[in-house]
Motif scaffolding. Structure first.
Motif, PDB file in Angstrom:
ATOM      1  N   ALA A 165       0.832  -1.212   0.000  1.00  0.00           N
ATOM      2  CA  ALA A 165       0.000   0.000   0.000  1.00  0.00           C
ATOM      3  C   ALA A 165       0.864   1.258   0.000  1.00  0.00           C
ATOM      4  O   ALA A 165       0.503   2.272  -0.610  1.00  0.00           O
ATOM      5  CB  ALA A 165      -0.921  -0.002   1.221  1.00  0.00           C
ATOM      6  N   ALA A 166       2.021   1.190   0.665  1.00  0.00           N
ATOM      7  CA  ALA A 166       2.886   2.364   0.780  1.00  0.00           C
ATOM      8  C   ALA A 166       3.676   2.649  -0.484  1.00  0.00           C
ATOM      9  O   ALA A 166       3.916   3.812  -0.817  1.00  0.00           O
ATOM     10  CB  ALA A 166       3.842   2.184   1.962  1.00  0.00           C
ATOM     11  N   ASP A 173       0.691  -1.935 -10.237  1.00  0.00           N
ATOM     12  CA  ASP A 173       1.591  -2.614  -9.304  1.00  0.00           C
ATOM     13  C   ASP A 173       0.863  -3.730  -8.558  1.00  0.00           C
ATOM     14  O   ASP A 173       1.440  -4.791  -8.284  1.00  0.00           O
ATOM     15  CB  ASP A 173       2.195  -1.623  -8.316  1.00  0.00           C
ATOM     16  N   TYR A 174      -0.391  -3.519  -8.222  1.00  0.00           N
ATOM     17  CA  TYR A 174      -1.184  -4.576  -7.580  1.00  0.00           C
ATOM     18  C   TYR A 174      -1.421  -5.726  -8.546  1.00  0.00           C
ATOM     19  O   TYR A 174      -1.332  -6.902  -8.181  1.00  0.00           O
ATOM     20  CB  TYR A 174      -2.522  -4.016  -7.093  1.00  0.00           C
ATOM     21  N   LEU A 175      -1.721  -5.385  -9.791  1.00  0.00           N
ATOM     22  CA  LEU A 175      -1.939  -6.425 -10.798  1.00  0.00           C
ATOM     23  C   LEU A 175      -0.687  -7.272 -10.990  1.00  0.00           C
ATOM     24  O   LEU A 175      -0.762  -8.500 -11.129  1.00  0.00           O
ATOM     25  CB  LEU A 175      -2.358  -5.789 -12.123  1.00  0.00           C
ATOM     26  N   GLU A 176       0.466  -6.623 -10.969  1.00  0.00           N
ATOM     27  CA  GLU A 176       1.719  -7.355 -11.155  1.00  0.00           C
ATOM     28  C   GLU A 176       2.001  -8.284  -9.980  1.00  0.00           C
ATOM     29  O   GLU A 176       2.288  -9.476 -10.166  1.00  0.00           O
ATOM     30  CB  GLU A 176       2.879  -6.369 -11.322  1.00  0.00           C
ATOM     31  N   VAL A 177       1.934  -7.752  -8.758  1.00  0.00           N
ATOM     32  CA  VAL A 177       2.283  -8.552  -7.581  1.00  0.00           C
ATOM     33  C   VAL A 177       1.292  -9.690  -7.381  1.00  0.00           C
ATOM     34  O   VAL A 177       1.683 -10.853  -7.209  1.00  0.00           O
ATOM     35  CB  VAL A 177       2.348  -7.659  -6.325  1.00  0.00           C
ATOM     36  N   TYR A 178       0.011  -9.386  -7.404  1.00  0.00           N
ATOM     37  CA  TYR A 178      -0.982 -10.430  -7.170  1.00  0.00           C
ATOM     38  C   TYR A 178      -1.022 -11.434  -8.318  1.00  0.00           C
ATOM     39  O   TYR A 178      -1.222 -12.636  -8.105  1.00  0.00           O
ATOM     40  CB  TYR A 178      -2.361  -9.815  -6.935  1.00  0.00           C
ATOM     41  N   GLY A 179      -0.831 -10.962  -9.543  1.00  0.00           N
ATOM     42  CA  GLY A 179      -0.793 -11.889 -10.673  1.00  0.00           C
ATOM     43  C   GLY A 179       0.330 -12.896 -10.536  1.00  0.00           C
ATOM     44  O   GLY A 179       0.155 -14.097 -10.783  1.00  0.00           O
ATOM     45  N   HIS A 180       1.498 -12.428 -10.135  1.00  0.00           N
ATOM     46  CA  HIS A 180       2.639 -13.320  -9.931  1.00  0.00           C
ATOM     47  C   HIS A 180       2.335 -14.345  -8.846  1.00  0.00           C
ATOM     48  O   HIS A 180       2.592 -15.551  -9.018  1.00  0.00           O
ATOM     49  CB  HIS A 180       3.868 -12.499  -9.546  1.00  0.00           C
ATOM     50  N   LEU A 181       1.778 -13.897  -7.729  1.00  0.00           N
ATOM     51  CA  LEU A 181       1.504 -14.808  -6.621  1.00  0.00           C
ATOM     52  C   LEU A 181       0.451 -15.849  -6.992  1.00  0.00           C
ATOM     53  O   LEU A 181       0.579 -17.030  -6.651  1.00  0.00           O
ATOM     54  CB  LEU A 181       1.038 -14.012  -5.401  1.00  0.00           C
ATOM     55  N   GLU A 203      -5.125   2.412   3.599  1.00  0.00           N
ATOM     56  CA  GLU A 203      -5.890   3.401   2.827  1.00  0.00           C
ATOM     57  C   GLU A 203      -5.418   3.401   1.375  1.00  0.00           C
ATOM     58  O   GLU A 203      -4.226   3.403   1.094  1.00  0.00           O
ATOM     59  CB  GLU A 203      -5.680   4.793   3.439  1.00  0.00           C
ATOM     60  N   GLY A 204      -6.370   3.367   0.441  1.00  0.00           N
ATOM     61  CA  GLY A 204      -6.035   3.408  -0.983  1.00  0.00           C
ATOM     62  C   GLY A 204      -5.589   2.080  -1.554  1.00  0.00           C
ATOM     63  O   GLY A 204      -4.961   2.050  -2.629  1.00  0.00           O
ATOM     64  N   TYR A 205      -5.940   0.980  -0.884  1.00  0.00           N
ATOM     65  CA  TYR A 205      -5.517  -0.322  -1.403  1.00  0.00           C
ATOM     66  C   TYR A 205      -6.156  -0.591  -2.763  1.00  0.00           C
ATOM     67  O   TYR A 205      -7.213  -0.093  -3.068  1.00  0.00           O
ATOM     68  CB  TYR A 205      -5.889  -1.441  -0.419  1.00  0.00           C
ATOM     69  N   TRP A 206      -5.471  -1.378  -3.573  1.00  0.00           N
ATOM     70  CA  TRP A 206      -5.799  -1.651  -4.975  1.00  0.00           C
ATOM     71  C   TRP A 206      -5.581  -0.425  -5.850  1.00  0.00           C
ATOM     72  O   TRP A 206      -6.070  -0.353  -6.964  1.00  0.00           O
ATOM     73  CB  TRP A 206      -7.218  -2.212  -5.136  1.00  0.00           C
ATOM     74  N   GLY A 207      -4.844   0.554  -5.329  1.00  0.00           N
ATOM     75  CA  GLY A 207      -4.381   1.648  -6.170  1.00  0.00           C
ATOM     76  C   GLY A 207      -5.242   2.872  -6.220  1.00  0.00           C
ATOM     77  O   GLY A 207      -4.966   3.790  -7.006  1.00  0.00           O
ATOM     78  N   SER A 208      -6.271   2.960  -5.345  1.00  0.00           N
ATOM     79  CA  SER A 208      -7.119   4.143  -5.384  1.00  0.00           C
ATOM     80  C   SER A 208      -7.909   4.274  -4.093  1.00  0.00           C
ATOM     81  O   SER A 208      -8.318   3.273  -3.500  1.00  0.00           O
ATOM     82  CB  SER A 208      -8.092   4.066  -6.565  1.00  0.00           C
ATOM     83  N   THR A 209      -8.131   5.521  -3.672  1.00  0.00           N
ATOM     84  CA  THR A 209      -9.024   5.774  -2.544  1.00  0.00           C
ATOM     85  C   THR A 209     -10.482   5.796  -2.994  1.00  0.00           C
ATOM     86  O   THR A 209     -11.389   5.814  -2.161  1.00  0.00           O
ATOM     87  CB  THR A 209      -8.684   7.108  -1.869  1.00  0.00           C
ATOM     88  N   ASP A 210     -10.703   5.799  -4.303  1.00  0.00           N
ATOM     89  CA  ASP A 210     -12.050   5.684  -4.865  1.00  0.00           C
ATOM     90  C   ASP A 210     -12.424   4.203  -4.844  1.00  0.00           C
ATOM     91  O   ASP A 210     -11.825   3.392  -5.564  1.00  0.00           O
ATOM     92  CB  ASP A 210     -12.059   6.225  -6.300  1.00  0.00           C
ATOM     93  N   LEU A 211     -13.412   3.833  -4.023  1.00  0.00           N
ATOM     94  CA  LEU A 211     -13.730   2.417  -3.850  1.00  0.00           C
ATOM     95  C   LEU A 211     -14.240   1.767  -5.130  1.00  0.00           C
ATOM     96  O   LEU A 211     -14.043   0.569  -5.341  1.00  0.00           O
ATOM     97  CB  LEU A 211     -14.749   2.246  -2.723  1.00  0.00           C
TER      98      LEU A 211
END
Length: 392
Positions: A165-166, A173-181, A203-211
């Motif tokens: 998140a930081a 970046d989320y797509l890359e990390v989770y896709g690899h895992l 806060e802002g997980y998955w790359g946005s504070t917009d839910l």
């Protein structure tokens, strides 16, 4: 305290008389559930005799901790291990969590209990300059924990990462990390979306504070690897958002509610589907929750709601703002119920709620009949009150 009454402080500090119940709710163990998969996120029991400080490694009472898991399994509940309820990142470090995963997984095999374990990146601590890590380091941390859980023979729950998140620059970046895992996971996993009310660092997980935008990225991860996702655990305390999200899941991907405010309606479901459960509140509610799900197994949705709806007031009390301190109420109730001999928590977290909060939790839990020995619960509550000077 006279005439079978106990004096409890209100939020304004004024004492009032409460008459405890004398009989517990009659609950029994039974057959495995057939209509829902239900996990309780279980707490850990601290070793009260260890010479520790809030910032030192946790000292765990392993015998009491595993005994509590056997209690949950005996009622048919699964155990979600090494999760937020077990104080991951709030007293329990990765070394302690790894030992917890090993021990609980072995115990689950021995008794035939259902278990899934949290996989995170908490071996990457925050430093004076924040999280000075690369995406490769975050991915490697996830991989280390994933390997341990898989080696233990348990299902994996990919938890949200404070480090990711930081440092993530956006959804890619989320797509890359989770896709690899997900590509390398040996078995389908549960993806956990924990909201900032449980952990402000997310806060802002998955790359946005917009839910809405964050939800689209979450769904994109799942859509790219539906064969590697057993389900999702949603902890946003927003019932309608969870309903909308579960209706968009690919076939075969389950929704496990983590909504400790709205769980009865989400588990009951509607004509378009329902949620399974992975809940911290099912730690103190274990036997009662199991009884309710067995009623639901018969198709009696009304009976299920009659049993579970009255528990929501207690859950909302325990999970009130700041929500992340709900673990304190969970452990407090475990002590009152006789599942442990003390009210001590790893990291000293027993100090994070007030006496009026404890008093109301006791009153609500007692009213629900959650204490197997109401007299023991009353005696322990009186002991706590005396420590605060009530009745002295």
């Amino acid at each position: 305290m006279t005439n079978g009454q106990i004096q409890l402080p209100n939020a304004d500090g004024v004492l009032r008389a409460y008459t405890p119940r004398t009989e517990p709710l009659p609950l029994t163990t039974g057959a495995p559930f057939t209509s829902r998969t239900v996990y309780s996120a279980a707490h850990v029991v601290a070793d009260p005799y260890a010479d520790t400080t809030p910032d030192s490694p946790a000292a765990v009472d392993w015998d009491a901790t595993l005994a509590f898991r056997r209690h949950l399994w005996a009622h048919g509940l699964g155990v979600a291990e090494a999760m937020d309820t077990a104080q991951r990142g709030m007293g329990l470090d990765w070394a302690g969590a790894a030992e917890l995963i090993r021990r609980s997984s072995a115990e689950a095999k021995a008794v035939g209990g259902l278990i899934a374990c949290g996989v995170g990146t908490d071996q990457l601590p925050v430093t004076e300059v924040g999280y000075p890590y690369s995406l490769d380091e975050v991915r490697a941390a996830y991989e280390e924990q994933l390997a341990l859980v898989e080696e233990s023979g348990s299902r994996s729950i990919l938890m949200a990462s404070r480090a990711l998140a930081a440092i993530a620059k956006g959804p890619e970046d989320y797509l890359e990390v989770y896709g690899h895992l997900l590509r390398q996971a040996a078995e389908p996993v549960v993806l956990h979306w924990l909201g900032p009310m449980f952990d402000p660092a997310l806060e802002g997980y998955w790359g946005s504070t917009d839910l809405d935008a964050a939800t689209n990225t979450f769904l994109e991860v799942i859509a790219a690897h539906p064969d590697k996702v057993d389900g999702i655990k949603v902890s946003l305390l927003d019932a309608q958002r969870e309903i909308d999200l579960r209706r968009k899941l690919p076939d075969g991907v389950h929704c496990y509610t983590g909504d400790d405010f709205n769980y009865p309606e989400l588990i009951a479901g509607d004509d378009q589907g329902f949620s399974h459960a992975l809940l911290g509140i099912f730690d103190p509610l274990g036997p009662l929750a199991a009884e309710a799900v067995r009623v639901l197994d018969t198709g009696n949705t009304g009976g299920f709601r009659e049993l579970l709806d009255p528990t929501v007031e207690l859950s909302r009390h325990l999970f009130q703002t700041p929500t992340r301190f709900y673990k304190t109420g969970v452990v407090f109730l475990a002590w009152l119920a006789g599942h442990q001999e003390h009210f001590t928590m790893v990291g000293g977290l027993q100090s994070s709620r007030s006496l009026p909060h404890f008093a109301r939790a006791y009153e609500l839990a007692d009213g629900l009949g959650l204490f197997p020995d109401p007299a023991l619960a009353e005696a322990r509550m009186k002991n706590l009150l005396s420590l605060y000077g009530v009745g002295v």
